[in-house]
Each structure stands twice: as C-alpha cells, then as structure tokens.
Design a protein around this motif. Sequence first.
Motif, mmCIF file in Angstrom:
data_model
loop_
_atom_site.group_PDB
_atom_site.id
_atom_site.type_symbol
_atom_site.label_atom_id
_atom_site.label_comp_id
_atom_site.label_asym_id
_atom_site.label_seq_id
_atom_site.Cartn_x
_atom_site.Cartn_y
_atom_site.Cartn_z
ATOM 1 N N MET A 292 6.330 22.035 -1.822
ATOM 2 C CA MET A 292 5.797 21.465 -3.066
ATOM 3 C C MET A 292 4.282 21.695 -3.125
ATOM 4 O O MET A 292 3.597 21.568 -2.122
ATOM 5 N N LYS A 293 3.803 22.049 -4.274
ATOM 6 C CA LYS A 293 2.379 22.341 -4.425
ATOM 7 C C LYS A 293 1.555 21.058 -4.372
ATOM 8 O O LYS A 293 1.867 20.075 -5.036
ATOM 9 N N MET A 294 0.479 21.111 -3.573
ATOM 10 C CA MET A 294 -0.382 19.926 -3.457
ATOM 11 C C MET A 294 -1.064 19.586 -4.781
ATOM 12 O O MET A 294 -1.389 18.427 -5.025
ATOM 13 N N GLN A 295 -1.255 20.618 -5.647
ATOM 14 C CA GLN A 295 -1.887 20.332 -6.948
ATOM 15 C C GLN A 295 -1.070 19.329 -7.763
ATOM 16 O O GLN A 295 -1.609 18.627 -8.600
ATOM 17 N N LEU A 296 0.236 19.333 -7.525
ATOM 18 C CA LEU A 296 1.095 18.408 -8.267
ATOM 19 C C LEU A 296 1.143 17.030 -7.625
ATOM 20 O O LEU A 296 1.390 16.033 -8.299
ATOM 21 N N ILE A 297 0.925 16.980 -6.338
ATOM 22 C CA ILE A 297 1.036 15.705 -5.617
ATOM 23 C C ILE A 297 -0.278 14.937 -5.642
ATOM 24 O O ILE A 297 -0.310 13.719 -5.786
ATOM 25 N N GLN A 298 -1.370 15.694 -5.509
ATOM 26 C CA GLN A 298 -2.679 15.055 -5.367
ATOM 27 C C GLN A 298 -3.017 14.080 -6.497
ATOM 28 O O GLN A 298 -3.530 12.988 -6.224
ATOM 29 N N PRO A 299 -2.722 14.415 -7.767
ATOM 30 C CA PRO A 299 -3.041 13.446 -8.824
ATOM 31 C C PRO A 299 -2.345 12.101 -8.644
ATOM 32 O O PRO A 299 -2.913 11.054 -8.967
ATOM 33 N N PHE A 300 -1.133 12.123 -8.104
ATOM 34 C CA PHE A 300 -0.410 10.861 -7.907
ATOM 35 C C PHE A 300 -1.030 10.053 -6.766
ATOM 36 O O PHE A 300 -1.141 8.829 -6.845
ATOM 37 N N ILE A 301 -1.446 10.752 -5.717
ATOM 38 C CA ILE A 301 -2.067 10.064 -4.586
ATOM 39 C C ILE A 301 -3.424 9.493 -5.016
ATOM 40 O O ILE A 301 -3.744 8.332 -4.741
ATOM 41 N N SER A 302 -4.202 10.312 -5.715
ATOM 42 C CA SER A 302 -5.522 9.847 -6.181
ATOM 43 C C SER A 302 -5.373 8.665 -7.135
ATOM 44 O O SER A 302 -6.118 7.686 -7.040
ATOM 45 N N ALA A 303 -4.397 8.773 -8.050
ATOM 46 C CA ALA A 303 -4.190 7.696 -9.018
ATOM 47 C C ALA A 303 -3.753 6.415 -8.320
ATOM 48 O O ALA A 303 -4.245 5.328 -8.631
ATOM 49 N N ALA A 304 -2.832 6.549 -7.365
ATOM 50 C CA ALA A 304 -2.354 5.359 -6.652
ATOM 51 C C ALA A 304 -3.495 4.700 -5.887
ATOM 52 O O ALA A 304 -3.664 3.473 -5.926
ATOM 53 N N ASP A 305 -4.281 5.512 -5.211
ATOM 54 C CA ASP A 305 -5.397 4.978 -4.430
ATOM 55 C C ASP A 305 -6.379 4.237 -5.337
ATOM 56 O O ASP A 305 -6.795 3.111 -5.048
ATOM 57 N N SER A 306 -6.716 4.863 -6.471
ATOM 58 C CA SER A 306 -7.681 4.269 -7.400
ATOM 59 C C SER A 306 -7.126 3.000 -8.051
ATOM 60 O O SER A 306 -7.809 1.971 -8.132
ATOM 61 N N VAL A 307 -5.878 3.079 -8.517
ATOM 62 C CA VAL A 307 -5.283 1.928 -9.212
ATOM 63 C C VAL A 307 -5.115 0.747 -8.254
ATOM 64 O O VAL A 307 -5.435 -0.401 -8.606
ATOM 65 N N LEU A 308 -4.641 1.018 -7.054
ATOM 66 C CA LEU A 308 -4.423 -0.077 -6.099
ATOM 67 C C LEU A 308 -5.751 -0.735 -5.727
ATOM 68 O O LEU A 308 -5.844 -1.970 -5.648
ATOM 69 N N ALA A 309 -6.770 0.082 -5.502
ATOM 70 C CA ALA A 309 -8.081 -0.480 -5.148
ATOM 71 C C ALA A 309 -8.634 -1.331 -6.282
ATOM 72 O O ALA A 309 -9.189 -2.407 -6.054
ATOM 73 N N THR A 310 -8.474 -0.854 -7.521
ATOM 74 C CA THR A 310 -9.016 -1.586 -8.670
ATOM 75 C C THR A 310 -8.179 -2.821 -8.994
ATOM 76 O O THR A 310 -8.710 -3.918 -9.160
ATOM 77 N N ALA A 311 -6.868 -2.629 -9.075
ATOM 78 C CA ALA A 311 -5.997 -3.720 -9.508
ATOM 79 C C ALA A 311 -5.916 -4.826 -8.462
ATOM 80 O O ALA A 311 -5.860 -6.010 -8.807
ATOM 81 N N LEU A 312 -5.903 -4.443 -7.195
ATOM 82 C CA LEU A 312 -5.763 -5.447 -6.130
ATOM 83 C C LEU A 312 -7.122 -5.892 -5.594
ATOM 84 O O LEU A 312 -7.194 -6.771 -4.739
ATOM 85 N N GLN A 313 -8.164 -5.262 -6.095
ATOM 86 C CA GLN A 313 -9.540 -5.631 -5.748
ATOM 87 C C GLN A 313 -9.750 -5.727 -4.236
ATOM 88 O O GLN A 313 -10.253 -6.726 -3.726
ATOM 89 N N GLY A 314 -9.327 -4.684 -3.555
ATOM 90 C CA GLY A 314 -9.519 -4.652 -2.103
ATOM 91 C C GLY A 314 -9.348 -3.233 -1.601
ATOM 92 O O GLY A 314 -8.909 -2.348 -2.337
ATOM 93 N N PRO A 315 -9.692 -3.036 -0.342
ATOM 94 C CA PRO A 315 -9.585 -1.681 0.205
ATOM 95 C C PRO A 315 -8.135 -1.263 0.409
ATOM 96 O O PRO A 315 -7.265 -2.101 0.649
ATOM 97 N N THR A 316 -7.888 0.009 0.291
ATOM 98 C CA THR A 316 -6.570 0.545 0.604
ATOM 99 C C THR A 316 -6.718 1.636 1.663
ATOM 100 O O THR A 316 -7.740 2.313 1.714
ATOM 101 N N THR A 317 -5.710 1.750 2.486
ATOM 102 C CA THR A 317 -5.695 2.823 3.478
ATOM 103 C C THR A 317 -4.497 3.706 3.195
ATOM 104 O O THR A 317 -3.377 3.209 3.053
ATOM 105 N N ILE A 318 -4.760 4.998 3.085
ATOM 106 C CA ILE A 318 -3.669 5.927 2.806
ATOM 107 C C ILE A 318 -3.010 6.332 4.117
ATOM 108 O O ILE A 318 -3.678 6.770 5.055
ATOM 109 N N GLY A 319 -1.689 6.158 4.177
ATOM 110 C CA GLY A 319 -0.949 6.503 5.383
ATOM 111 C C GLY A 319 -0.641 7.987 5.459
ATOM 112 O O GLY A 319 -1.052 8.776 4.602
#
Lengths: 152, 166
Positions: free
Chosen positions: B1-28
């Motif tokens: 699978m192309k990383m170009q297709l996956i990266q937006p979902f990872i970036s979005a999840a990281d950003s949304v979780l950090a903003t919505a939950l107002q705390g740090p996130t660690t990507i596994g």
Amino acid sequence: MKPFTPLTRKQDSQPVRYLVVDDSVFARKNLAKMINAFGGEVAGEAGDGCTAITEYARTKPDIVLMDITMPQMEGIEAVERIVRQHPDARIVMVSSVGYQDNILAALQKGARHFVQKPVKPDVLYEIIRYVLSDEDAQGHSQAPATVGEARS
Amino acid sequence: MKMQLIQPFISAADSVLATALQGPTTIGDLTMERDDYQRKGCAVRIAIHGEIEGRIILDMTPDTALRVAGALTGEEVEESEQLVAETVFELANMIIGNAVTLLNDQGYQFKVLPPEKHPDEKSAANKAETEETAIYFDTACGRIFLDISMRYNLRSRAEHVPALSD
C-alpha cells in the motif's frame, strides 16, 4: 475551558443567540458548551438542513453554526436556502471536511466563515467575534485566518 | 500500500486526537496485516469510493470511549452503549474528515460513505488486492486503533485525469 469575555449583541447588549445544526448530538453538546463559555445562549438546535431552515425562521438567531455533512439536506444547501430567505443570516460552517472546494461552495452560498473540527474554542470565539462585528464590512477589523489555524 | 494514501490518515488522527483530547499522543508501531481485522471493542468502519478506495476502521474499548467522551464534553459521563458508539462515530468522523481534506487538496476525487458500526469480530474477506495497515495511538484516555485498507482505483483516476501528450 478558559473564560472568555462575553460576546453580546451590539444593538441591545443581550447575549448572542445561536442556532446549532449538526447531526451528532455529541457535537451539538460540545458546541453548546462553548457557546455557554462565550456568554451566549442556544436558541435552537437541528440535526439536518431541513430542520435548520424551519428552526431559523422560528428562532431568528444571531449566529448559526452549521455542519456540512448531514442526512436529508446537507449544510451547504441549507445555507443557500436560509440566506435566500434571510439575506442578513450569519452562518459559520463547522465541519471536519474542510477542503477548498467545500469551503468555497459554502462561502459562495452565503456562509460567512468556516471552522474545521475538532473545534478549538479560542478559534471559534475569534471567528464569531469577527462575524458579529459590523466593522468587517468597512474593513476595520482583520479576519482571523481560521482555516489554516484550524487545520494546524 | 502506498504511504501517500496512509499518511494523511495517520497525520489526521494524530492532530485530531491531540486537539480533541487536549493531551499528548504517542503513535505506535505501524504494521502490515494480512489477516482479517480483529475488533478490539467498539469499532466504526468508513468506506471510500472513487479514485482511491478502501476502508478505515477506528476502534477502541468501551472504557476508552467513555474517557474520550468525558474529554470531549469536559464533564463526567454516564456509562451507556449509545454514548460509547456515538463517541467512536464522532471521533471517526473528525479523523476521516480531516484526512479527506488532505487527500482532496492533493487532487483525489472520491466519495466518503457514512460511517457504520463494524459488526463482526472479523472484517469481510477482501484480500485479493489490498493489505491492511494497522496503527495505534496511545492517549491519556487509552489506546485507540486505526486500521487502513486503501488502494488506488486507476480506472476511476484515468477517467478524470486527461492523458498526457508528448
């Protein structure tokens, strides 16, 4: 949530009244909490575009916070219909889908601004302050760069 | 699978979780899966059709969902199956919406279908041409899983992109 200087209506200094339109009860509750922190009051709620139109006519809010993706009638079509009937309507789009085409379509139909979810309270506060301002039409007030900020 | 297709979902999840939950996130760790997806708790599935197509699953335990609900609303929440489901739906909508924004601004045309509850312990077998990428995010509310299965739909893409001439 940090305290905000209450936003009031310029004409009578009463609390700003909001119509909150989102198919997610969860999202409506979250926005209502921010509205409360801004010193405003929720005049009405709607879960789709059709209900938003009737609720707008019933409540005559100062500000509408409108989701885009909703069942029955989407937010952009609801904006078009509301603005057609009420040219002074102040509608702010609130959506997680914030690509340029979507934003442009909403603005062309008459929305005043756009905020991307998840909504940051201080960003929404600045946008509402801007949209409420009568000075913006005269260019005295600087528009917040909300789309970029909201995405960061 | 192309990383170009996956990266937006990872970036979005990281950003949304950090903003919505107002705390740090660690990507596994990111892993490529060949087996059917094993649901961890309450899972929501969102399908995408168009120049890229596939599906994304957001998954978390009910306990994590309740803590997320508390973080999103800023208040204590009472345990209920409906609240758990709505929390996962809302979070999925925000993450997918943000990822869709990134992909759409890159020029991809596609449609996002409404989210639906992932019903089974296992996903339907559709492994002919796709593989799954699994990743998790550790947040203050607990671990949140994201499973992405995405591919280019070259036929659809060709219909929209004019052929290059010499």
